[in-house]
Design a protein around this motif. Structure first.
Motif: not given
Length: 354
Positions: A166-172, A225-230, A302-315
């Protein structure tokens, strides 16, 4: 000349690989084993801050060296990489031994003395006892790589793969690697693109500095989670801004100038974590420009979708590790509402209260 150039490239590649392995595998494990659990998160974040400072300094130097005439600036830019290498070598000479590693090698008395020096107190018996118990559990595991496939370690293997994925697919890393190219493509000049990369590096450093202070107070999961929202808000914002300015054809016109792993599988799990990170770093780096050409502003959605998926997974799946000694990390998984059905109680850690 060709042979010399090839040798230089191979040497540079090996040097970069060695530094990545050292920073991504050895340092987090060492800090986790040596740091007091109350400050483990902050000290690991300081390691990340050192990386971001290095990236920022590299961007500043690239910006300055790019102004050297006759295109000779890259010699100095590459040569400056020797400075942190020398600092690492000298600094490593003064580092204390990890008590955990000493216990693993049967040097319990030396581990006791090192632990006293690190903690600055004589009252280390309880912590030492926990380290010895964790070491006994570790020694019982003869094949840590094979053990990762066991049901008992399912949550650890899942996190070792999912988080870097997920880290790489956030576009970081896209922003980190391609900032100069991205800004230049969008209409900035070559020097301006390097300036933009320098600004990006500065923001990264400041963000990392800010995260050092709340990580041990509010916890890793909360910060995640806070970073994922940002990131989600920012990716959508970038997509909207690019869509409004560049549209579908990509023509801008004229731009205005205004450690969660138990001791017995820690090394194996961390190796998988870094391997997945590197594989997807390579993959994203290779396909980013092609994706940008075809998807344009949609790439950031596309990256935003993976950020959302990552945040849900972490939660849902990542437990909080705030204030938990690393030798008692198994308790975290045993108390998790989902992972507790996979993780069995640590029989040999009778003193650890979960």
């Amino acid at each position: 000349m060709f042979a010399g150039g090839a040798l230089f490239l191979v040497g540079a590649a090996l040097n970069g690989f060695a530094q990545n392995v050292w920073m991504l595998i050895s340092v987090p494990i060492y800090v986790s084993e040596v740091a007091p659990y109350k400050y483990r998160g902050a000290l690991n974040m300081m390691c990340q801050m050192a990386i971001t400072i290095g990236i920022f300094v590299a961007n500043v130097l690239n910006f300055l060296f790019a102004k050297i005439k006759n295109g000779e600036g890259w010699h100095y830019s590459l040569g400056c990489a020797a400075v942190p290498t020398i600092m690492i070598i000298i600094g490593a000479l003064f580092l204390p031994y990890s008590p955990s590693s000493l216990i693993e090698r049967g040097q319990d008395e030396k581990a006791k003395e090192e632990l006293k020096k690190i903690r600055g107190t004589e009252d280390i018996e309880e912590e030492l006892k926990d380290l010895v118990a964790a070491s006994e559990v570790s020694k019982a595991v003869k094949r840590p790589w094979a053990s990762l496939l066991e049901r008992h370690y399912r949550p650890h293997l899942t996190m070792a793969i999912a988080i870097p994925f997920f880290q790489q697919l956030t576009g970081m890393n896209v922003i980190a690697f391609y900032a100069p190219v991205l800004f230049k493509t969008k209409g900035f000049g070559a020097t301006a693109s390097l300036m933009s990369a320098m600004v990006t590096g500065a923001c990264n450093t400041v963000a990392t500095l800010v995260s050092i202070f709340p990580v041990d107070k509010f916890g890793r999961r909360t910060l995640f989670l806070e970073g994922g929202l940002q990131m989600l808000i920012c990716q959508i914002g970038v997509a909207i801004a690019i869509a409004l300015k560049f549209g579908e054809d990509g023509n801008p016109g004229v731009l205005p100038k205004c450690e969660i792993f138990p001791f017995e599988i820690r090394s194996a799990a961390q190796s998988i974590n870094v391997s997945v990170n590197m594989i997807f770093t390579f993959a994203i780096a290779q396909i980013f420009t092609t994706m940008l050409c075809h998807m344009k502003y949609g790439l950031f959605l596309f990256f935003a979708i993976f950020v959302a998926l990552m945040s849900c997974f972490i939660y849902k799946f990542l437990p909080e590790t705030k204030g938990v000694p690393i030798e008692e990390m198994s308790c975290v998984w045993q108390n998790h509402p989902y992972w507790k059905k996979f993780v069995k109680p640590a029989e040999k850690q009778a003193d650890a209260e979960c």
